[in-house]
Design a protein around this motif. Structure first.
Motif, short mmCIF file in Angstrom:
data_model
loop_
_atom_site.label_atom_id
_atom_site.label_comp_id
_atom_site.label_asym_id
_atom_site.label_seq_id
_atom_site.Cartn_x
_atom_site.Cartn_y
_atom_site.Cartn_z
N UNK A 1 -15.10 -13.62 -45.36
CA UNK A 1 -14.32 -12.48 -44.89
C UNK A 1 -12.85 -12.66 -45.23
N UNK A 2 -12.29 -11.69 -45.97
CA UNK A 2 -10.88 -11.74 -46.35
C UNK A 2 -10.28 -10.34 -46.24
N UNK A 3 -8.99 -10.30 -45.93
CA UNK A 3 -8.24 -9.04 -45.96
C UNK A 3 -7.25 -9.07 -47.11
N UNK A 4 -7.12 -7.93 -47.76
CA UNK A 4 -6.25 -7.80 -48.92
C UNK A 4 -5.34 -6.59 -48.71
N UNK A 5 -4.08 -6.70 -49.15
CA UNK A 5 -3.18 -5.55 -49.14
C UNK A 5 -2.46 -5.47 -50.48
N UNK A 6 -2.43 -4.27 -51.05
CA UNK A 6 -1.53 -3.96 -52.16
C UNK A 6 -0.40 -3.12 -51.57
N UNK A 7 0.82 -3.63 -51.67
CA UNK A 7 1.99 -2.91 -51.16
C UNK A 7 2.53 -2.03 -52.30
N UNK A 8 2.45 -0.73 -52.12
CA UNK A 8 2.82 0.21 -53.18
C UNK A 8 4.09 0.94 -52.78
N UNK A 9 5.21 0.68 -53.45
CA UNK A 9 6.45 1.40 -53.12
C UNK A 9 6.35 2.87 -53.54
N UNK A 10 6.42 3.77 -52.58
CA UNK A 10 6.47 5.20 -52.89
C UNK A 10 7.90 5.57 -53.26
N UNK A 11 8.83 5.21 -52.38
CA UNK A 11 10.26 5.39 -52.61
C UNK A 11 10.99 4.39 -51.71
N UNK A 12 12.28 4.54 -51.57
CA UNK A 12 13.06 3.59 -50.77
C UNK A 12 12.70 3.62 -49.30
N UNK A 13 12.12 4.73 -48.84
CA UNK A 13 11.83 4.89 -47.42
C UNK A 13 10.35 4.79 -47.07
N UNK A 14 9.47 4.71 -48.07
CA UNK A 14 8.03 4.78 -47.79
C UNK A 14 7.26 3.76 -48.62
N UNK A 15 6.31 3.10 -47.96
CA UNK A 15 5.42 2.16 -48.63
C UNK A 15 3.98 2.51 -48.29
N UNK A 16 3.15 2.55 -49.32
CA UNK A 16 1.72 2.74 -49.09
C UNK A 16 1.02 1.39 -49.07
N UNK A 17 0.17 1.21 -48.06
CA UNK A 17 -0.69 0.04 -47.98
C UNK A 17 -2.07 0.44 -48.48
N UNK A 18 -2.56 -0.23 -49.52
CA UNK A 18 -3.99 -0.17 -49.82
C UNK A 18 -4.59 -1.39 -49.14
N UNK A 19 -5.17 -1.14 -47.98
CA UNK A 19 -5.73 -2.20 -47.14
C UNK A 19 -7.22 -2.31 -47.44
N UNK A 20 -7.61 -3.46 -47.92
CA UNK A 20 -8.98 -3.65 -48.38
C UNK A 20 -9.64 -4.82 -47.68
N UNK A 21 -10.84 -4.60 -47.19
CA UNK A 21 -11.68 -5.65 -46.61
C UNK A 21 -12.59 -6.19 -47.71
N UNK A 22 -12.62 -7.51 -47.87
CA UNK A 22 -13.59 -8.17 -48.74
C UNK A 22 -14.53 -8.97 -47.85
N UNK A 23 -15.83 -8.83 -48.07
CA UNK A 23 -16.76 -9.57 -47.21
C UNK A 23 -18.05 -9.88 -47.96
N UNK A 24 -18.78 -10.82 -47.39
CA UNK A 24 -20.12 -11.17 -47.86
C UNK A 24 -21.02 -11.26 -46.62
N UNK A 25 -21.01 -10.19 -45.85
CA UNK A 25 -21.70 -10.16 -44.57
C UNK A 25 -22.84 -9.16 -44.63
N UNK A 26 -24.04 -9.59 -44.25
CA UNK A 26 -25.16 -8.68 -44.11
C UNK A 26 -25.70 -8.16 -45.42
N UNK A 27 -26.77 -7.36 -45.36
CA UNK A 27 -27.40 -6.81 -46.57
C UNK A 27 -26.58 -5.66 -47.15
N UNK A 28 -26.88 -5.31 -48.40
CA UNK A 28 -26.18 -4.21 -49.07
C UNK A 28 -26.31 -2.90 -48.30
N UNK A 29 -27.39 -2.73 -47.57
CA UNK A 29 -27.66 -1.49 -46.86
C UNK A 29 -26.54 -1.15 -45.88
N UNK A 30 -25.93 -2.16 -45.28
CA UNK A 30 -24.89 -1.89 -44.28
C UNK A 30 -23.48 -2.09 -44.84
#
Length: 327
Positions: A240-269
């Motif tokens: 289980x890992x958390x990942x963030x890409x910090x994307x500068x929109x402009x000087x006042x705004x940042x977008x977070x692409x917040x991504x979960x990486x995991x190897x938990x449970x079957x593909x179905x879930x």
């Protein structure tokens, strides 16, 4: 060519700006790095990234269409290819002369790891290697959400390098247990990024010396990793890992692409589990947001009055290298 200027961030780096699924055969306009940009795919699937401004009279190209692998201005029908060259001006006819310099500013763009990456610099200088964490290979499953914060990207990044705020900002979630004493932290910094081995515990005795912390870190995966100019990884556990890409929109705004990486449970879930973990991360991130939006000045580049302490070693290293990259 009319040049557009980005916000003050390091040049000559790859920035993840969009998710690949955002871009199709229709122009996709987006503000990134303080610039209005347009992204589109040619018939071979290649993504192009350009200034969202027709150099003729300044109309937005993202309001146009794609025709014969060119983006067409909605105002007067000027055609521009993937390199930004004007290939057709309807008002002068097919045999008419196209004025020299009638080009749209274009950037080197690549697709990888589910993101559209843009090289902020001259396209011919683009590095062959993208910043990425090698441990995130194909065996990991992922789920991504996007969150926008009204903060400068430097404050957003430093918040995720801060190991001392957990028992105060996240007291009811990941910071429970009153572990207010920060040992170290032990930090390894380079031109590429920062690696941190946090060690927080209750204040029930003296903290370990740095040499002991370094020895304890040997052979162990760091708890936090950051790669310039803006991707971050939290190594929660072997599956289980958390990942963030910090994307500068402009000087006042940042977008977070917040991504979960995991190897938990079957593909179905995979998707429902990813969604559930992402909602938990969103809640924890909102605890951060409540405080980070109050920080002044807006950018840590201007925060000469900040007084860092020993627990801020990773933040200190980030500021030093960020300043070097800006220069």
């Amino acid at each position: 060519m009319d040049k557009i200027s980005p916000m003050r961030v390091p040049r000559n780096h790859w920035y993840p700006l969009l998710q690949c699924r955002d871009v199709g055969r229709k122009p996709f306009g987006a503000q990134r790095l303080g610039m209005k940009l347009v992204f589109w795919r040619s018939s071979d699937g290649q993504i192009h990234g350009q200034s969202d401004r027709c150099p003729h009279l300044g109309a937005s190209l993202s309001a146009g269409r794609i025709e014969n692998d060119c983006i067409v201005c909605p105002f007067h029908g000027f055609h521009y290819d993937g390199l930004g060259r004007c290939t057709h001006i309807p008002s002068v006819g097919k045999s008419g002369k196209i004025p020299r310099g009638l080009t749209v500013q274009s950037f080197a763009v690549r697709e990888a790891h589910g993101f559209v990456w843009l090289w902020l610099g001259a396209p011919e200088t683009a590095s062959a290697q993208l910043p990425w964490f090698d441990q995130l290979d194909e065996k990991w499953r992922s789920y991504t959400i996007a969150v926008d914060w009204p903060v400068h990207c430097t404050r957003a990044i430093e918040n995720q390098l801060d190991v001392a705020h957990l028992p105060f900002v996240h007291r009811t979630t990941i910071g429970g247990g009153s572990r207010t004493l920060v040992e170290g932290p032990y930090v390894q910094a380079s031109e590429a990024g920062i690696r941190v081995w946090p060690s927080n515990r209750k204040d029930d005795g003296p903290a370990r010396e740095m040499a002991e912390l370094a020895s304890a870190a040997s052979g162990r995966e760091p708890g936090l990793e950051f790669l310039y100019p803006g991707i971050w990884l939290l190594n929660i556990g072997p599956r289980f890992k958390n990942f963030i890409a910090f994307v500068p929109i402009n000087e006042q705004t940042t977008r977070y692409y917040l991504r979960v990486y995991h190897q938990i449970g079957p593909r179905l879930i995979e998707r429902p589990l990813g969604w559930l973990l992402s909602q938990s991360n969103r809640f924890i991130l909102n605890q951060d947001k409540r405080v980070v939006v109050t920080q002044t000045p807006a950018s840590s580049e201007e925060a000469a009055s900040d007084r860092l302490v020993g627990a801020d070693r990773a933040i200190n290293e980030f500021r030093k290298q960020w300043g070097r990259l800006l220069d």
